[in-house]
Write an enzyme that holds these catalytic residues in place. Structure first.
Site, PDB file in Angstrom:
ATOM      1  N   ASP A  45       0.871  -1.179   0.000  1.00 53.53           N
ATOM      2  CA  ASP A  45       0.000   0.000   0.000  1.00 53.53           C
ATOM      3  C   ASP A  45       0.908   1.229   0.000  1.00 53.53           C
ATOM      4  O   ASP A  45       1.543   1.529   1.017  1.00 53.53           O
ATOM      5  CB  ASP A  45      -0.901   0.027   1.241  1.00 53.53           C
ATOM      6  CG  ASP A  45      -2.008  -1.022   1.206  1.00 53.53           C
ATOM      7  OD1 ASP A  45      -1.903  -1.987   0.427  1.00 53.53           O
ATOM      8  OD2 ASP A  45      -2.963  -0.886   1.997  1.00 53.53           O
TER       9      ASP A  45
ATOM     10  N   LYS B  53      -6.825   3.275  -3.086  1.00 60.41           N
ATOM     11  CA  LYS B  53      -7.149   3.282  -1.656  1.00 60.41           C
ATOM     12  C   LYS B  53      -7.390   4.722  -1.215  1.00 60.41           C
ATOM     13  O   LYS B  53      -6.671   5.631  -1.622  1.00 60.41           O
ATOM     14  CB  LYS B  53      -6.001   2.643  -0.884  1.00 60.41           C
ATOM     15  CG  LYS B  53      -6.161   2.616   0.624  1.00 60.41           C
ATOM     16  CD  LYS B  53      -4.980   1.875   1.267  1.00 60.41           C
ATOM     17  CE  LYS B  53      -4.955   2.070   2.776  1.00 60.41           C
ATOM     18  NZ  LYS B  53      -3.777   1.429   3.404  1.00 60.41           N
TER      19      LYS B  53
ATOM     20  N   LYS C 255     -10.100  -0.018  -2.238  1.00 56.05           N
ATOM     21  CA  LYS C 255      -9.909  -0.265  -0.807  1.00 56.05           C
ATOM     22  C   LYS C 255     -10.299   0.989  -0.033  1.00 56.05           C
ATOM     23  O   LYS C 255      -9.813   2.082  -0.314  1.00 56.05           O
ATOM     24  CB  LYS C 255      -8.464  -0.638  -0.496  1.00 56.05           C
ATOM     25  CG  LYS C 255      -8.218  -0.827   1.009  1.00 56.05           C
ATOM     26  CD  LYS C 255      -6.807  -1.318   1.323  1.00 56.05           C
ATOM     27  CE  LYS C 255      -6.554  -1.334   2.825  1.00 56.05           C
ATOM     28  NZ  LYS C 255      -5.195  -1.817   3.172  1.00 56.05           N
TER      29      LYS C 255
END
EC number: 4.1.2.4
Length: 217
Positions: free
Chosen positions: A89, A151, A180
């Site tokens: 991430d 995300k 996400k």
């Protein structure tokens, strides 16, 4: 619906100790979470402790500000992969993005993706620091980058995942890039609303409480 296998069980605070990380790992195994998400220095340790389980190792890169050099981020990503990370991430360089240096941001994501092989990359755009046009522009950059996920947030800024931001992602990305949601997901209702909007992975430090709430329904 069970959310367990959509949750990245997350511990990213600076003061996390071995005892805290061990607890995170044990909970992820017990509840069948998708991954354990940690700072990159923990990857090798977590990978060893998760051996034999289906739980993945997720590492953050350039976290939480995204403001370090591109080379530093690429190196951190490669090291995390070498240490056993299954997913990364990463945080984009938000200042450069806001300066309209979109090519820089796209190039950085692509360079990180290059060193990851077939591992999964999630790109954090930090929606709290962007206006609606910025969110759309950043989403389009992620769409071009080859990353598997976009995300919302680090959880370290002014706000976290918002339903309206997920809806913007979904409108632009369709099913080409997964979504996400992370930051501020405190209960089952939050997760359900974000799921309805299009999120299919969730980053939260409240995962155990949420799945226990789910079990009561």
């Amino acid at each position: 619906m069970k959310f367990n296998n959509m949750i990245d069980h997350t511990l990213l605070k600076a003061e996390a100790t071995t005892k805290d990380v061990d607890k995170l790992i044990a909970e992820a195994k017990e509840y069948g979470f998708k991954s354990v998400c940690v700072n990159s220095s923990w990857v090798k340790y977590v990978k060893e402790k998760l051996k034999g389980s289906d739980v993945l190792v997720c590492a953050v890169v350039g976290f939480p500000l995204g403001a370090m050099s591109m080379q530093a981020k690429v190196f951190e990503a490669k090291l995390a992969i070498d240490h056993g990370a299954d997913e990364i991430d990463m945080v984009i360089n938000i200042g450069r993005f806001r300066d309209d240096q979109h090519d820089y941001v796209l190039n950085e994501i692509k360079k990180i993706k290059e060193v990851m092989g077939n591992k999964v990359l999630k790109v954090i755009i930090e929606t709290a620091l962007l206006d609606k046009k910025g969110i759309k522009d950043a989403t389009n950059i992620v769409l071009q980058s080859g990353a598997e996920f976009i995300k919302t947030s680090t959880g370290f800024s002014y706000s976290g995942a918002q339903v309206e931001d997920i809806e913007v992602f979904k409108e632009i990305l369709g099913d080409k890039v997964a979504i996400k949601a992370s930051g501020g997901i405190k209960n089952l209702n939050d997760m359900k609303n974000l799921y309805k909007a299009g999120a299919r992975r969730f980053g939260t430090s409240a995962a155990v409480a949420i799945v226990k709430e789910q079990g009561k329904q």
